[in-house]
Write a protein that holds these residues in place. Sequence first.
Motif, PDB file in Angstrom:
ATOM      1  N   ARG A 184      12.422  55.235  34.090  1.00 12.41           N
ATOM      2  CA  ARG A 184      11.733  56.507  33.810  1.00 12.41           C
ATOM      3  C   ARG A 184      12.384  57.683  34.537  1.00 12.41           C
ATOM      4  NH1 ARG A 184       5.695  54.096  33.921  1.00 12.41           N
ATOM      5  NH2 ARG A 184       5.355  54.015  31.680  1.00 12.41           N
ATOM      6  N   GLN A 185      12.834  57.415  35.775  1.00 17.41           N
ATOM      7  CA  GLN A 185      13.494  58.499  36.545  1.00 17.41           C
ATOM      8  C   GLN A 185      14.739  58.980  35.814  1.00 17.41           C
ATOM      9  OE1 GLN A 185      14.107  56.682  40.376  1.00 17.41           O
ATOM     10  NE2 GLN A 185      11.929  56.857  40.884  1.00 17.41           N
ATOM     11  N   HIS A 186      15.446  58.046  35.189  1.00 16.08           N
ATOM     12  CA  HIS A 186      16.669  58.421  34.472  1.00 16.08           C
ATOM     13  C   HIS A 186      16.332  59.146  33.158  1.00 16.08           C
ATOM     14  CE1 HIS A 186      20.692  58.311  32.863  1.00 16.08           C
ATOM     15  NE2 HIS A 186      20.243  57.709  31.780  1.00 16.08           N
ATOM     16  N   LEU A 187      15.296  58.694  32.491  1.00 17.08           N
ATOM     17  CA  LEU A 187      14.986  59.255  31.163  1.00 17.08           C
ATOM     18  C   LEU A 187      14.666  60.749  31.199  1.00 17.08           C
ATOM     19  CD1 LEU A 187      12.910  56.351  29.527  1.00 17.08           C
ATOM     20  CD2 LEU A 187      15.317  56.910  29.221  1.00 17.08           C
ATOM     21  N   VAL A 188      14.159  61.243  32.329  1.00 12.88           N
ATOM     22  CA  VAL A 188      13.819  62.667  32.403  1.00 12.88           C
ATOM     23  C   VAL A 188      15.015  63.541  32.821  1.00 12.88           C
ATOM     24  CG1 VAL A 188      11.357  62.300  32.784  1.00 12.88           C
ATOM     25  CG2 VAL A 188      12.889  62.435  34.760  1.00 12.88           C
ATOM     26  N   THR A 189      16.141  62.921  33.180  1.00 13.09           N
ATOM     27  CA  THR A 189      17.334  63.703  33.549  1.00 13.09           C
ATOM     28  C   THR A 189      18.036  64.184  32.272  1.00 13.09           C
ATOM     29  OG1 THR A 189      18.837  61.815  33.500  1.00 13.09           O
ATOM     30  CG2 THR A 189      17.683  62.242  35.598  1.00 13.09           C
ATOM     31  N   PRO A 190      18.922  65.196  32.387  1.00 11.02           N
ATOM     32  CA  PRO A 190      19.654  65.661  31.205  1.00 11.02           C
ATOM     33  C   PRO A 190      20.452  64.539  30.534  1.00 11.02           C
ATOM     34  CG  PRO A 190      19.888  67.240  33.008  1.00 11.02           C
ATOM     35  CD  PRO A 190      19.168  66.057  33.571  1.00 11.02           C
ATOM     36  N   VAL A 191      21.054  63.655  31.326  1.00 10.81           N
ATOM     37  CA  VAL A 191      21.829  62.544  30.750  1.00 10.81           C
ATOM     38  C   VAL A 191      20.907  61.599  29.977  1.00 10.81           C
ATOM     39  CG1 VAL A 191      23.343  60.575  31.256  1.00 10.81           C
ATOM     40  CG2 VAL A 191      23.571  62.691  32.568  1.00 10.81           C
ATOM     41  N   GLY A 192      19.757  61.312  30.570  1.00 10.37           N
ATOM     42  CA  GLY A 192      18.786  60.438  29.902  1.00 10.37           C
ATOM     43  C   GLY A 192      18.237  61.077  28.637  1.00 10.37           C
ATOM     44  N   MET A 244      17.059  58.690  25.343  1.00  7.59           N
ATOM     45  CA  MET A 244      15.907  59.289  24.661  1.00  7.59           C
ATOM     46  C   MET A 244      16.203  59.594  23.188  1.00  7.59           C
ATOM     47  SD  MET A 244      13.299  59.292  26.558  1.00  7.59           S
ATOM     48  CE  MET A 244      12.166  60.358  25.705  1.00  7.59           C
ATOM     49  N   VAL A 245      17.484  59.734  22.860  1.00 14.30           N
ATOM     50  CA  VAL A 245      17.848  60.071  21.479  1.00 14.30           C
ATOM     51  C   VAL A 245      18.142  58.809  20.665  1.00 14.30           C
ATOM     52  CG1 VAL A 245      19.508  61.305  20.024  1.00 14.30           C
ATOM     53  CG2 VAL A 245      18.779  62.301  22.204  1.00 14.30           C
ATOM     54  N   SER A 246      18.934  57.910  21.237  1.00 13.61           N
ATOM     55  CA  SER A 246      19.340  56.751  20.431  1.00 13.61           C
ATOM     56  C   SER A 246      18.878  55.420  21.005  1.00 13.61           C
ATOM     57  CB  SER A 246      20.851  56.759  20.240  1.00 13.61           C
ATOM     58  OG  SER A 246      21.493  56.968  21.467  1.00 13.61           O
ATOM     59  N   GLY A 247      17.923  55.464  21.934  1.00 20.08           N
ATOM     60  CA  GLY A 247      17.299  54.242  22.418  1.00 20.08           C
ATOM     61  C   GLY A 247      17.985  53.648  23.636  1.00 20.08           C
ATOM     62  N   CYS A 248      17.319  52.658  24.200  1.00 21.93           N
ATOM     63  CA  CYS A 248      17.791  51.964  25.411  1.00 21.93           C
ATOM     64  C   CYS A 248      19.200  51.414  25.183  1.00 21.93           C
ATOM     65  CB  CYS A 248      16.805  50.834  25.711  1.00 21.93           C
ATOM     66  SG  CYS A 248      17.335  49.728  27.024  1.00 21.93           S
ATOM     67  N   LEU A 249      20.130  51.775  26.085  1.00 27.68           N
ATOM     68  CA  LEU A 249      21.525  51.343  25.914  1.00 27.68           C
ATOM     69  C   LEU A 249      21.652  49.825  26.048  1.00 27.68           C
ATOM     70  CD1 LEU A 249      23.351  54.148  27.969  1.00 27.68           C
ATOM     71  CD2 LEU A 249      22.783  54.097  25.537  1.00 27.68           C
ATOM     72  N   ALA A 250      20.826  49.231  26.880  1.00 30.10           N
ATOM     73  CA  ALA A 250      20.873  47.779  27.041  1.00 30.10           C
ATOM     74  C   ALA A 250      20.417  47.082  25.750  1.00 30.10           C
ATOM     75  CB  ALA A 250      19.980  47.363  28.209  1.00 30.10           C
ATOM     76  N   ARG A 251      19.367  47.610  25.147  1.00 31.95           N
ATOM     77  CA  ARG A 251      18.857  47.036  23.904  1.00 31.95           C
ATOM     78  C   ARG A 251      19.904  47.210  22.797  1.00 31.95           C
ATOM     79  NH1 ARG A 251      12.857  48.822  21.669  1.00 31.95           N
ATOM     80  NH2 ARG A 251      12.330  46.883  20.579  1.00 31.95           N
ATOM     81  N   ASN A 252      20.534  48.388  22.771  1.00 43.06           N
ATOM     82  CA  ASN A 252      21.528  48.680  21.738  1.00 43.06           C
ATOM     83  C   ASN A 252      22.770  47.810  21.854  1.00 43.06           C
ATOM     84  OD1 ASN A 252      20.253  50.700  20.245  1.00 43.06           O
ATOM     85  ND2 ASN A 252      20.899  52.313  21.656  1.00 43.06           N
ATOM     86  N   THR A 253      23.065  47.336  23.046  1.00 40.33           N
ATOM     87  CA  THR A 253      24.315  46.610  23.238  1.00 40.33           C
ATOM     88  C   THR A 253      24.216  45.132  22.853  1.00 40.33           C
ATOM     89  OG1 THR A 253      26.164  46.533  24.787  1.00 40.33           O
ATOM     90  CG2 THR A 253      24.096  45.770  25.620  1.00 40.33           C
ATOM     91  N   CYS A 254      22.999  44.641  22.660  1.00 44.47           N
ATOM     92  CA  CYS A 254      22.832  43.225  22.307  1.00 44.47           C
ATOM     93  C   CYS A 254      23.362  42.973  20.888  1.00 44.47           C
ATOM     94  CB  CYS A 254      21.355  42.831  22.389  1.00 44.47           C
ATOM     95  SG  CYS A 254      21.081  41.128  21.849  1.00 44.47           S
ATOM     96  N   PRO A 255      24.251  41.990  20.718  1.00 43.03           N
ATOM     97  CA  PRO A 255      24.830  41.746  19.387  1.00 43.03           C
ATOM     98  C   PRO A 255      23.890  40.998  18.429  1.00 43.03           C
ATOM     99  CG  PRO A 255      25.737  40.190  20.996  1.00 43.03           C
ATOM    100  CD  PRO A 255      24.828  41.105  21.757  1.00 43.03           C
TER     101      PRO A 255
END
Length: 233
Positions: free
Chosen positions: A186-194, A199-210
Motif C-alpha cells: 500500500r505504501q508503494h501504491l500511493v507513490t508516483p511510481v505506484g 495502479m494502472v496495469s495491476g500487480c507486477l508480481a501477478r502479471n509476471t506469472c506465466p
Amino acid sequence: MSGPSGVLAALDVRLGAFGFSCRGVLRFEDGHSAPSLAEGEAASTVVLVGVAGGAMWPVFSTWRAAQGDGGGSDPLDRWSKQVIDAVAEEFEASACYPSEPPYQPFQTWAMRAEGLKPSPLGILIHPRFGLWHSYRGALLFRDWRDEIVASETVAHPCEACVDKPCRSACPVGAISESGFDVARCRQHLVTPVGQAGCMVSGCLARNTCPVGAEFRYPDAQLGFLMQALTLPG
Ligand code: B12
Ligand code: SF4
Ligand code: SF4
C-alpha cells in the motif's frame, strides 16, 4: 468443473450470461463447519460462483453505466449480489458473499473443492486460469444433491515453476518467503511510481506469472480492483 450434472450445466448457462461460472462444488456431510442457509439450517452442498478471466467486465460495465449513481459504493459487490441472489432464488438455494462480514472462508472452500493451493502471492492459483480468478458468491443448498457432482482435485502449478518470477517482480519486495506484506504494498501504491505502474496495469508480481496468462483481466478491471488495495483496513 467436471462430471455430468444437469443442475451445474444449467447454472453455468445462467451465470455465464454475466461472465460468471461455477467454480467448485463441496459437501458438508454432518453440518460441521457448514455455512448457514437463510433459514438458519446448515447447508449440505455448496457451489462456489466466481470469475475466471475478464468475461464479466463488459457485462458489469454496462450495468454500471446504466446506474444513475455509477453503482454507488462497492458497485461490483452490489451487482454480484443482485445477479447471484436472483440465480439463488431460481435454483431454490441461499447465497453468501466473500466481502460480507463475517467473512466466510472462501479460500478454504476453494482449497477443499478443487484442491487449489496458495501461490507465493497468497492468493490461490489455478492450473488453467492462473492467478486470474476469484469468487463472487456461493450458492448454498440445504439437501444433499447427488446430481451436483463434486469437483475434482487439480494440480498445483507453482510446484513445477522453477524460476518463480513472481517472487522477484515486486519493486518493493512486498511478496517474500514470509508472505504478502499488505502495508508495504500500500505504501508503494500511493507513490508516483505506484500510481503510474501497479495502479494502472495491476500487480507486477501477478502479471509476471506465466500460468493462465491468456485469462489476464483487462487493464480497466485491474485498475478498478487495485483501487480497493489502497483503502485502509
Ligand atoms: C480481507 C481481504 C483482503 C485484505 C487482506 C488480505 C490479506 N492478505 O491479509 C486486502 C484488502 C489487503 C486484500 C487484498 C487482496 N485480495 Co483479498 N480478500 C479479503 C477477504 C474479503 C477476507 C479474507 C478473510 O479474512 N477470510 C476469512 C477466512 C476465515 O477465510 P479463509 O478462506 O479461511 O482464508 C484464509 C485462508 O485462505 C488462510 N490461508 C492462506 N493460505 C493458506 C494455506 C493453507 C494450507 C490453509 C489451510 C489456509 C491458508 O488465510 C486466509 C486469510 O485468513 C477475502 C474473501 C473471503 N471471504 O475470504 C478476499 C480474497 C482472499 N481476496 C482476494 C483477492 C483476489 C485479493 C487481491 C488480489 C485484490 C483483488 N481484489 O484483486 C489482493 C491481494 C491479496 C494478496 N496478495 O494476498 C480473493 C482471492 C481469490 C484467490 N484466487 O485466492 C478473495 C477470496 C476475494 C474473492 N472475491 O475472491 N484482501
Ligand atoms: S510465477 Fe510460478 S511460483 Fe509464481 S505464482 Fe506463477 S506459477 Fe506460482
Ligand atoms: S501491487 Fe505492486 S507493490 Fe503491491 S505487491 Fe504487487 S507489485 Fe508489489
